[in-house]
Scaffold this motif. Structure first.
Motif, PDB file in Angstrom:
ATOM      1  N   PHE A 257      -0.788   4.499  14.149  1.00  0.00           N
ATOM      2  CA  PHE A 257      -1.786   4.699  13.107  1.00  0.00           C
ATOM      3  C   PHE A 257      -1.446   5.782  12.092  1.00  0.00           C
ATOM      4  CE2 PHE A 257      -4.378   2.318  16.097  1.00  0.00           C
ATOM      5  CZ  PHE A 257      -5.099   1.486  15.256  1.00  0.00           C
ATOM      6  N   ILE A 258      -0.385   6.564  12.290  1.00  0.00           N
ATOM      7  CA  ILE A 258      -0.021   7.540  11.261  1.00  0.00           C
ATOM      8  C   ILE A 258       0.330   6.816   9.961  1.00  0.00           C
ATOM      9  CG2 ILE A 258       1.659   9.297  10.590  1.00  0.00           C
ATOM     10  CD1 ILE A 258      -0.186  10.340  12.669  1.00  0.00           C
ATOM     11  N   GLY A 259       1.165   5.765  10.084  1.00  0.00           N
ATOM     12  CA  GLY A 259       1.572   5.023   8.909  1.00  0.00           C
ATOM     13  C   GLY A 259       0.454   4.247   8.260  1.00  0.00           C
ATOM     14  N   LEU A 260      -0.633   3.999   8.968  1.00  0.00           N
ATOM     15  CA  LEU A 260      -1.768   3.282   8.396  1.00  0.00           C
ATOM     16  C   LEU A 260      -2.730   4.239   7.690  1.00  0.00           C
ATOM     17  CD1 LEU A 260      -3.752   0.434  10.096  1.00  0.00           C
ATOM     18  CD2 LEU A 260      -4.952   2.225   8.875  1.00  0.00           C
ATOM     19  N   MET A 261      -3.033   5.353   8.324  1.00  0.00           N
ATOM     20  CA  MET A 261      -4.047   6.267   7.788  1.00  0.00           C
ATOM     21  C   MET A 261      -3.563   7.067   6.589  1.00  0.00           C
ATOM     22  SD  MET A 261      -5.924   7.866  11.159  1.00  0.00           S
ATOM     23  CE  MET A 261      -4.409   8.434  11.942  1.00  0.00           C
ATOM     24  N   VAL A 262      -2.347   7.612   6.712  1.00  0.00           N
ATOM     25  CA  VAL A 262      -1.873   8.583   5.727  1.00  0.00           C
ATOM     26  C   VAL A 262      -1.858   8.040   4.301  1.00  0.00           C
ATOM     27  CG1 VAL A 262       0.177   9.871   5.009  1.00  0.00           C
ATOM     28  CG2 VAL A 262      -0.613  10.001   7.374  1.00  0.00           C
ATOM     29  N   PRO A 263      -1.359   6.803   4.048  1.00  0.00           N
ATOM     30  CA  PRO A 263      -1.364   6.322   2.660  1.00  0.00           C
ATOM     31  C   PRO A 263      -2.753   6.282   2.029  1.00  0.00           C
ATOM     32  CG  PRO A 263       0.070   4.958   4.001  1.00  0.00           C
ATOM     33  CD  PRO A 263      -0.660   5.854   4.947  1.00  0.00           C
ATOM     34  N   HIS A 264      -3.767   5.924   2.807  1.00  0.00           N
ATOM     35  CA  HIS A 264      -5.131   5.880   2.256  1.00  0.00           C
ATOM     36  C   HIS A 264      -5.620   7.282   1.907  1.00  0.00           C
ATOM     37  CE1 HIS A 264      -5.861   1.605   3.056  1.00  0.00           C
ATOM     38  NE2 HIS A 264      -5.165   1.781   4.159  1.00  0.00           N
ATOM     39  N   LEU A 265      -5.339   8.241   2.759  1.00  0.00           N
ATOM     40  CA  LEU A 265      -5.735   9.624   2.467  1.00  0.00           C
ATOM     41  C   LEU A 265      -5.028  10.133   1.216  1.00  0.00           C
ATOM     42  CD1 LEU A 265      -5.590  11.066   6.111  1.00  0.00           C
ATOM     43  CD2 LEU A 265      -7.634  10.390   4.831  1.00  0.00           C
ATOM     44  N   ALA A 266      -3.739   9.809   1.096  1.00  0.00           N
ATOM     45  CA  ALA A 266      -2.974  10.284  -0.057  1.00  0.00           C
ATOM     46  C   ALA A 266      -3.446   9.626  -1.349  1.00  0.00           C
ATOM     47  CB  ALA A 266      -1.485  10.019   0.164  1.00  0.00           C
TER      48      ALA A 266
END
Length: 327
Positions: A257-266
């Motif tokens: 889930f790191i690769g899923l969550m981080v782009p949305h936060l950025a």
């Protein structure tokens, strides 16, 4: 100016979390003591060996893997136009997990310490080549076909992993479980170059290909009119993402889930254009994995909780929030 402020704040947070990650553990050290030991350089004292041989490589691995997975997530979500895309969706992590489980349950460390990272790396690359092979044979070669091919390969390698766990040495089941849930226990100075190679690959993509990635945001047809060979660009970018993911998973296990969550936060901070988005995702990913590692070592101390348990829990809540917001 907004990007500069976000990056400055993020880098300060990463540096602070890095000091805390080195300070916490079975032998607690104050942050001031950590700074003093690091400035003094490696030595023979017990505290110096704890910092330089154990905790500092682990913290740096968390920074590298978190930053790399964040950027890989951005690239995969853009390639597929799927907001839920991440390395797990394409079988990259499943392939690496299968390779590691082969070593743990069947072959053993025939190559010594390097056996597990090498097998996981090979498994991730094999999975990526299968996905690309399937993708090349599909008729329209669009983003949705790549997702379907990745899902098929992911389930294939998951089935292989479960079979190996069931048929192999049951005494190794605990090791398999811990590895597949993710952790940074393999961190040392000798293996860090593997993760650095993965970060360098996805970082080079961010620098050299951010404009073609921006073009894909407008759709395949618009990207073609702007001079992008969409099919070839997708294949090359996917291979780079596969190489980077295999490098990370080979050392950290399966961290979800790191690769899923981080782009949305950025994207919420700097927008969708990839020049700023990739940098911001790297900083957020590093901070998120550092914070997760600190929590994993302190919540059940002195026992260490697998990082994947924490990131998956956070990710599940995040996906529910994302789906609700999309509605």
């Amino acid at each position: 100016m907004r990007l500069a402020g976000v990056l400055a704040l993020g880098l300060a947070g990463v540096f602070g979390l890095l000091l805390i990650a080195v300070a916490v553990g079975s032998t607690p050290l104050g942050v001031a003591r950590v700074v003093e030991v690091v400035l003094a350089g490696p030595g023979d004292e017990p505290v110096s060996r704890i910092v330089f041989n154990l905790r500092l490589p682990r913290a740096l691995l968390a920074v590298i893997v978190g930053a790399g997975l964040g950027m890989v997530g951005v690239a995969l979500q853009t390639l597929t136009r799927n907001d839920l895309a991440d390395p797990f969706l394409f079988g990259l992590s499943s392939g690496a997990a299968a390779g590691a489980v082969v070593v743990i349950t069947v072959t053993g460390n025939v190559l010594g310490f390097w056996t597990l990272p090498a097998a996981a790396f090979a498994g991730g690359l094999i999975a990526s080549l299968i996905v690309l092979g399937l993708f090349g044979r599909l008729a329209r070669q669009g983003a949705s076909q790549m997702v379907l091919a990745g899902l098929a390969v992911s389930f294939l390698f998951l089935s292989l992993t479960h079979y190996l766990i069931f048929a192999g040495d049951q005494r190794a089941a605990h090791s398999v479980l811990f590895w597949t849930l993710g952790g940074l226990g393999l961190a040392n100075w000798d293996v860090l170059p593997i993760a650095v190679a993965g970060l360098a690959a996805i970082g080079a993509l961010a620098v050299l290909a951010h404009r073609p990635l921006d073009a894909l945001l407008a759709g395949d047809d618009a990207a073609v009119t702007l001079g992008v060979n969409v099919t070839r660009f997708r294949q090359i970018t996917f291979l780079i993402c596969a190489f980077a993911t295999a490098s990370f998973v080979a050392l950290s296990g399966v961290i979800g889930f790191i690769g899923l969550m981080v782009p949305h936060l950025a994207r919420g901070l700097v927008g969708p254009l990839h020049g700023a988005l990739m940098l911001t995702s790297a900083v957020i990913g590093a901070a998120l994995l550092l914070a997760s590692d600190i929590a994993a070592r302190t919540l059940l101390a002195p026992q260490e909780l697998p990082i994947g348990v924490l990131t998956t829990s956070i990710g599940a809540v995040f996906v529910l929030f994302l789906v609700r917001r999309m509605r």
